[in-house]
Design an enzyme around this catalytic site. Structure first.
Site, mmCIF file in Angstrom:
data_model
loop_
_atom_site.group_PDB
_atom_site.id
_atom_site.type_symbol
_atom_site.label_atom_id
_atom_site.label_comp_id
_atom_site.label_asym_id
_atom_site.label_seq_id
_atom_site.Cartn_x
_atom_site.Cartn_y
_atom_site.Cartn_z
ATOM 1 C CB SER A 146 -0.966 0.017 1.191
ATOM 2 O OG SER A 146 -2.089 -0.804 0.920
ATOM 3 C CE LYS A 149 -4.576 2.041 -0.595
ATOM 4 N NZ LYS A 149 -4.020 0.699 -0.421
ATOM 5 C CB SER A 203 -4.484 1.463 3.770
ATOM 6 O OG SER A 203 -3.587 1.105 2.738
ATOM 7 C CE LYS A 314 -1.592 4.105 2.734
ATOM 8 N NZ LYS A 314 -1.588 2.952 3.669
#
Length: 442
Positions: A146, A149, A203, A314
């Site tokens: 993720s 992203k 997320s 993140k």
């Protein structure tokens, strides 16, 4: 002489296509000006600082093993087979400086040793100056999970109006069962800002699909992923190839710790992203038409709660990628970013490993550096200023398949076969000469 000429011709053809060439004693390898020589065991790499046209004989005897990275012991886990990464391209591994073209540890001389982590690769850099303070395998390919992203954010934040209200489609909800989701519903209407917060705080994979579709133009989500890859190329993240907007595993999807630092730097340059990344909670509104109530979401990045000066970042995880992490913090007027890939959560979680590496980075003198983060558009401009014959080696190429056979290599098979035929001809001529010499020997 003919044999050496044929061998040299074949070597030049293979190097032009990026196909690995076996190094034979006495066969010179062309060296491009300004490109460092980096030798892995048995694999030659073209390039060295020096005048254009010089050659250097590179042999496995000159190979120097990379310095090992400090590794923390981690429990063994089962994971899917690692996909085959794209072929190692010397010009990509040297982006940011020749010292970064290593699978091992690279740190400034005479500094404290970085902490041991379970991550297979990592990098620490200065967000403002672009100095790379150190890393472990900074240009090694890995799967992103993720943290991808962030590339979606770098691509789409400038394109989308946060105040616009959008409707979620059934296609947006097509995500892997059991994967991360924020709780948007098909038919629900949400401000784009809410979708962004669902993406960055929780997320949400469905949120990634919404944003990629909206920013992808007429081609929808496919156009959004294409735009992500174009943005990665513009930033200089040449080892990054997105297949899904969310970071859910996809065939041929890769990135590197260095590339993630470039992408994170672009994100943290955006004040809207910085505000989102530090948001602790947000309320997802009720959708009366879909009979769903409103609810509150929280930021999953523990760095913002537990690390003084944290700027956000993140988290990421898939069974294939394992734990991935990007985090940034400010201390004493200095802003650093850490990226790590392939980590295990024991004995420390991803954000904790990132925090330890940030502490190490802040402990270094301000002029410490082993390389730099290239500026957005810099590599594109450099390629445009390079003669076509040299620029061709840096052109975009297909990503590798997630299997033992590389698609990029398949695309070069005709040239590789031609080169192999030339090498075979050279070997045949040499063999014929040797047999003739035996016949003449009394």
């Amino acid at each position: 002489m003919k044999v050496r000429l044929l061998a040299a011709t074949a070597t030049a053809v293979l190097l032009a296509t990026g196909v690995p060439v076996p190094v034979s004693a006495g066969v010179p390898v062309p060296v491009s000006a300004g490109v460092p020589v980096s030798v892995s065991a048995g694999v030659p790499v073209a390039g060295s600082a020096g005048p254009t046209g010089r050659t250097a004989s590179v042999t496995t005897a000159a190979a120097v093993p990379p310095a090992p990275c400090p590794r923390a012991p981690a429990p063994k886990v089962s994971r899917p087979p690692r996909p085959s990464p794209p072929p190692a391209m010397p010009e990509e591994r040297a982006v940011g400086g020749p010292a970064l073209a290593t699978a091992g540890l690279v740190v400034p001389a005479a500094v404290s040793r970085p902490p041991a982590v379970t991550a297979t690769s990592w990098l620490v850099a200065d967000l403002d100056t672009g100095q790379v303070l150190g890393g472990c395998g900074p240009h090694e390919h890995a799967t992103p999970a993720s943290v991808q992203k962030l590339l979606l954010a770098a691509t789409m934040l400038p394109r989308l109006d946060p105040a616009q209200v959008v409707t979620v489609t059934d296609g947006d909800m097509d995500i892997e069962p059991g994967s991360s989701a924020v709780g948007l519903v098909a038919g629900g209407r949400y401000r784009i800002e809410t979708v962004w917060l669902g993406l960055l705080l929780q997320s949400g994979n469905e949120a990634a699909n919404v944003l990629a579709r909206l920013g992808g133009g007429p081609d929808g989500m496919a156009g959004g992923v294409r735009a992500m890859n174009e943005e990665a190329h513009r930033l200089g993240a040449l080892q990054t190839h997105a297949v899904t907007p969310s970071g859910l595993d996809g065939k041929g999807q890769f990135t590197s710790a260095y590339d993630l630092a470039l992408i994170a730097r672009a994100c943290f340059a955006d004040p809207t992203f910085r505000r989102y990344a530090l948001t602790e909670t947000h309320r997802i509104p009720a959708q009366p038409a879909q009979r769903t109530k409103g609810f509150e979401i929280q930021n999953e990045n523990q760095l913002i709660y537990r690390y003084p000066g944290a700027l956000g970042g993140k988290t990421g995880f898939t069974d294939l990628a394992r734990h991935t992490y990007v985090g940034a913090a400010e201390r004493g007027g200095r802003r650093l970013v850490v990226t790590l890939l392939g980590a295990e959560p024991q004995p420390a979680r991803g954000w904790e490993q990132g925090a330890a590496l940030l502490d190490w980075g802040f402990s270094l003198p301000r002029d410490s550096t082993v390389g730099r983060l290239v500026e957005p558009g810099e590599l594109i401009a450099s390629a445009a200023a390079t003669p076509p014959a040299l620029a061709a080696t840096g052109a975009p190429r297909p990503a590798a398949a997630s299997g033992p056979l590389d698609e990029g290599l398949m695309g070069r098979w005709p040239v590789a076969l031609l080169a192999a035929a030339v090498l075979g001809l050279a070997a045949a001529v040499l063999l014929r000469r040797r047999r003739s010499a035996r016949r003449r020997t009394p």
